[in-house]
Scaffold this active site. Sequence first.
Site, PDB file in Angstrom:
ATOM      1  N   CYS A 139      -5.171   5.022   2.920  1.00 59.74           N
ATOM      2  CA  CYS A 139      -5.247   5.183   1.551  1.00 59.74           C
ATOM      3  C   CYS A 139      -6.743   6.522   2.005  1.00 59.74           C
ATOM      4  CB  CYS A 139      -5.679   4.430  -0.102  1.00 59.74           C
ATOM      5  SG  CYS A 139      -4.102   3.511   0.132  1.00 59.74           S
ATOM      6  N   CYS A 198       0.292  -0.724   0.461  1.00 60.76           N
ATOM      7  CA  CYS A 198       0.085   0.345   0.383  1.00 60.76           C
ATOM      8  C   CYS A 198       1.311   1.415   0.081  1.00 60.76           C
ATOM      9  CB  CYS A 198      -0.558  -0.077   1.182  1.00 60.76           C
ATOM     10  SG  CYS A 198      -1.664   1.606   1.725  1.00 60.76           S
ATOM     11  N   HIS A 202      10.069 -18.598 -18.264  1.00 62.97           N
ATOM     12  CA  HIS A 202      10.588 -17.785 -18.474  1.00 62.97           C
ATOM     13  C   HIS A 202      12.068 -17.599 -19.219  1.00 62.97           C
ATOM     14  CE1 HIS A 202      11.121 -12.917 -19.572  1.00 62.97           C
ATOM     15  NE2 HIS A 202       9.770 -12.649 -19.192  1.00 62.97           N
ATOM     16  N   GLU A 236       8.248 -18.022 -12.773  1.00 57.63           N
ATOM     17  CA  GLU A 236       9.645 -17.341 -13.749  1.00 57.63           C
ATOM     18  C   GLU A 236       9.706 -19.120 -14.683  1.00 57.63           C
ATOM     19  OE1 GLU A 236      11.184 -13.926 -13.193  1.00 57.63           O
ATOM     20  OE2 GLU A 236       8.938 -12.744 -13.770  1.00 57.63           O
ATOM     21  N   LYS A 237      10.005 -19.840 -14.218  1.00 59.93           N
ATOM     22  CA  LYS A 237      10.157 -20.780 -14.490  1.00 59.93           C
ATOM     23  C   LYS A 237      10.590 -20.825 -16.112  1.00 59.93           C
ATOM     24  CE  LYS A 237       8.149 -25.486 -13.153  1.00 59.93           C
ATOM     25  NZ  LYS A 237       6.733 -24.351 -12.739  1.00 59.93           N
ATOM     26  N   TRP A 275       4.084 -15.796 -19.305  1.00 61.84           N
ATOM     27  CA  TRP A 275       2.928 -15.226 -18.644  1.00 61.84           C
ATOM     28  C   TRP A 275       1.551 -14.449 -19.767  1.00 61.84           C
ATOM     29  CZ3 TRP A 275       2.806  -9.862 -20.883  1.00 61.84           C
ATOM     30  CH2 TRP A 275       4.124  -9.071 -20.570  1.00 61.84           C
ATOM     31  N   CYS A 297      -7.458   1.322   1.267  1.00 63.04           N
ATOM     32  CA  CYS A 297      -7.346   0.881   2.090  1.00 63.04           C
ATOM     33  C   CYS A 297      -7.913   2.260   3.221  1.00 63.04           C
ATOM     34  CB  CYS A 297      -6.113  -0.025   2.751  1.00 63.04           C
ATOM     35  SG  CYS A 297      -5.209   1.391   3.057  1.00 63.04           S
ATOM     36  N   ASN A 332      10.008  -1.456  -9.122  1.00 61.44           N
ATOM     37  CA  ASN A 332      10.253  -2.330 -10.243  1.00 61.44           C
ATOM     38  C   ASN A 332       8.829  -2.283 -10.758  1.00 61.44           C
ATOM     39  OD1 ASN A 332      11.817  -4.297 -11.764  1.00 61.44           O
ATOM     40  ND2 ASN A 332       9.600  -5.408 -11.402  1.00 61.44           N
ATOM     41  N   GLU A 333       9.156  -1.929 -11.627  1.00 57.62           N
ATOM     42  CA  GLU A 333       7.355  -1.719 -12.391  1.00 57.62           C
ATOM     43  C   GLU A 333       5.896  -1.341 -11.635  1.00 57.62           C
ATOM     44  OE1 GLU A 333       6.718  -5.758 -14.621  1.00 57.62           O
ATOM     45  OE2 GLU A 333       7.667  -4.679 -16.190  1.00 57.62           O
ATOM     46  N   GLU A 345      13.983  -3.800 -19.782  1.00 62.43           N
ATOM     47  CA  GLU A 345      13.862  -5.627 -19.440  1.00 62.43           C
ATOM     48  C   GLU A 345      14.092  -5.733 -21.338  1.00 62.43           C
ATOM     49  OE1 GLU A 345      11.727  -7.118 -16.794  1.00 62.43           O
ATOM     50  OE2 GLU A 345      12.473  -6.068 -14.888  1.00 62.43           O
TER      51      GLU A 345
END
Length: 677
Positions: free
Chosen positions: A161, A116, A358, A355-356, A315, A158, A150-151, A307
């Site tokens: 927020c 959050c 990927h 992600e195995k 995905w 909540c 990251n991203e 990336e």
Amino acid sequence: MTTVLRTERMLYGGDYNPEQWPEEVWAEDMALFRQARINSVTLNVFSWATLQPAEDEYDFTRLDRIVKTVSEAGLSIVMATSTAALPAWMSLRYPDVNRVDVQGRRMRHGGRHNACISSPTYRRYSAALAERLAERYSAEPGIVAWHVSNEYGGFCWCDNCAAGFRDWLRARYGTIDAVNDAWNAAFWSHTYHSFDEIFPPGELGDALGEKSVLPGFSLDYRRFYGAAVLESFREEKAAIRRFDAERPVTTNLMGTFPDYDYFDWGDDLDIVSWDSYPAHDTTPAQICLAHDLMRAVGHQKPFMLMEQTPSRQNWQPYNSLKRPGQMRQQSWQAVARGADTIQFFQLRQSRAGCEKFHGAVIGTDGTAETRTFREVAELGAELARTSPRIMGSQVEHGAVAVVFDWQSRWGIGLSAGPSRSLDYVREVERWYTELHRRNIPVDVVPATGPFDGYAAVIAPCLYMMGDETAGALRRYVAGGGRLLLTPMSGLVDEYDRLHLGQAPVPLRDLAGVWVEETDALPPSTVVPLAFGEDGDGGGGATATILCDVVHPDAGTEVLARYAGEYYAGTPALTFKPSGEGGGVFYSASFPDADGVRLTVDALLSGTGVRAADLPEGVELSRRVAGDGRVLTFLINTTAVPQEVRVDVSGTELLASASFDGATTLEPYGVAVVETAP
Ligand code: GLA
Ligand code: ZN
């Protein structure tokens, strides 16, 4: 502050997660990296739980060893702050760090991108971790950039927020009456008597799936949340700055990702970086639009391709492999659009976890014997040789600008009606794709410009038009600019209240037409369009999705008409001249590809902007170096060879051969021609 990467060659490497592997493997990795000409690693993206095993305990011993290993191998480091996934102890002890979802459910520990953003605990400990990392590692000469979180993505609903949102509303509106007025809160008995009555508009309240009961309210919630995310980024950046005044700080963006208005981030990111993950059915135009958009966020300066997968994702519904040569082609395509780094997710494949499957530079075989590895190594050698001649050059100024506006996108998306087929990004792509097909240099620009220097500006579905946007467009047209508008333009103010009057209200006079009513076409229904004076220039073009029924003013030229429905014979494309050669084009529908082609012909006629004469699927774009050298990129995005003849000469950098304008590009082949000033 610095906005350039101080590296001699392009960074070539990517996300490296040695913490998932025993240390013996690290040595193998260093050798393989050398072989692949990998010169950089992005470290520490998801390590919070080990860096801070308990509330008052930090442990950098493993990261120290990783940094030592990669530094001794001569690799540059993009150092991440690890704040994108929470440690479990924090979720347990301080439940406020866990998001509440749109249905009001408090999450437990799990997943990632899960904090959050209003949690005081998260804010304190994320900044503290960034600070400790900067304190410990800023003296490392190998670090070339900082990578915060990251991203960033998603929302929380909540009570913290809610409190933050109320503060944000107080600051924006001052009084509750002003809030009611902005949201037209008398609708369905929403009139509020105090800020404390306001809660996040989730599914316990005003969210109707993707739609909203009060779009103005939901829009403000998005704005508030995005501002809080940016604030959190700023806090981590400030923490880094206490120990490192120099190196660029970035976070990886995601192209046309919907959640936050990336244009708000442009001034805070020292360099834009982003993650490009085209699917098997993503078109080259869609990929290029995303690059151009990301470049626009960074004020048109070069960016980092933080990336991409070297081979496949995991995905997507169908994780097709990049075909032989295609990873190289997409890498050069990114460079052609302004990328100054080529980085992968990831360098060594995860052994387990979601992600195995990927793709990675080094697979579970742990060898250099795969096609993926070979292609990475070949590109690495190519970039090592050529990138010093490219880095820092600027993508040439666009001839045409295409407006991309998150605010209009959100407003349209949150509004019920007029058509569920209406998709803002698809509407931008509709026009961008035709410019891309012609190889016309395009800049993506925000709704407020700047529009200087463009022969034409295309503003698809520019739904939200406040004074600043309307003013900027007016000045552009007054200065001789040619502006194209479409249905869903100029309909609301920044609070999502309909402008009163004849649409497009803020540009009504300049547009030279007004929209009386708008028809939504059911799926697979189209209306024929007749272009030209005699109505025989349509060539089968059709209108799709929405058809405005419009009335032209005297002095407005009618360039196409509907040839079906009860509005047959009424204008489908108009041009109201004003200024020198400029004026406003109004496309009353969303034309199909033929219709777009004819509309763009009209828009560009007399401007001198011409298509490059190239086979379908071959891209041409340019970057210009500070010393005047021009780099022309020719990119074959197809799986078949293409004969190319262009009016360009110089040295082709990849083959180190002289270039006189004619070449055959192999399947997914690339040529980079350097022309002396
Ligand atoms: C994103 C993330 C990475 C990884 C890749 C997989 O871009 O930043 O951590 O999950 O997707 O495609
Ligand atoms: Zn929250």
